[in-house]
Scaffold this motif. Structure first.
Motif: not given
Length: 151
Positions: A12-17, A22-29
């Motif tokens: 669950e922690l790995a999926q959270y990370v 993914q959010r950071g990637h979406t933002y920067s893209r």
């Protein structure tokens, strides 16, 4: 700096990370595309105005054209000053790099999750990947501020 939630199982922690990455990637893209568009627009506008003013200056025996050409030269000067001030090209490249780093980290974490049985996922390794995620954000923020300070 965000901290990891407690009480989650390693998977669950790995999926959270992974979701954070993914959010950071979406933002920067998204930002990368916006800055690239602005940078290209300013460059093309400068090119068109410079070319038009040069052509019009070649027609100097027509007073209205000469006035128009000098006006275009003034506009080119203003438009050319926008790029260094807003640093769109530099920010575009910065977002390109951040996007690459987020994508790479996401791939590494995705591979780790896919290749490791859920009960064998190492909590410390997931924490290290989360630290890498935060380092990407820290580096992005530091460089963003430098570009804005110099602008």
């Amino acid at each position: 700096m965000t901290d990891l939630p407690s009480g989650l199982k390693p998977l669950e922690l790995a999926q959270y990370v992974r979701d954070q990455i993914q959010r950071g990637h979406t933002y920067s893209r998204a930002r990368k595309h916006r800055f690239r568009w602005k940078s290209v627009t300013v460059r093309l506008t400068t090119l068109v105005l410079s070319a038009a003013s040069t052509i019009i200056l070649g027609l100097q025996n027509l007073d209205p054209w000469t006035g128009t050409a000098f006006s275009l030269v003034a506009v080119v000067t203003v438009v050319s000053a926008l790029e260094p001030f807003f640093a769109w090209r530099s920010l575009w490249v910065l977002m390109e790099e951040a996007s690459y780093r987020f994508h790479r980290l996401q791939d590494d974490l995705g591979y780790y999750i896919a290749s490791t049985p859920p009960e064998q996922i190492d909590l410390e390794r997931v924490r290290e990947m989360f630290e890498q995620y935060q380092q990407i954000w820290d580096g992005l923020s530091d460089r963003w501020l430098k570009f804005r300070e110099n602008g």
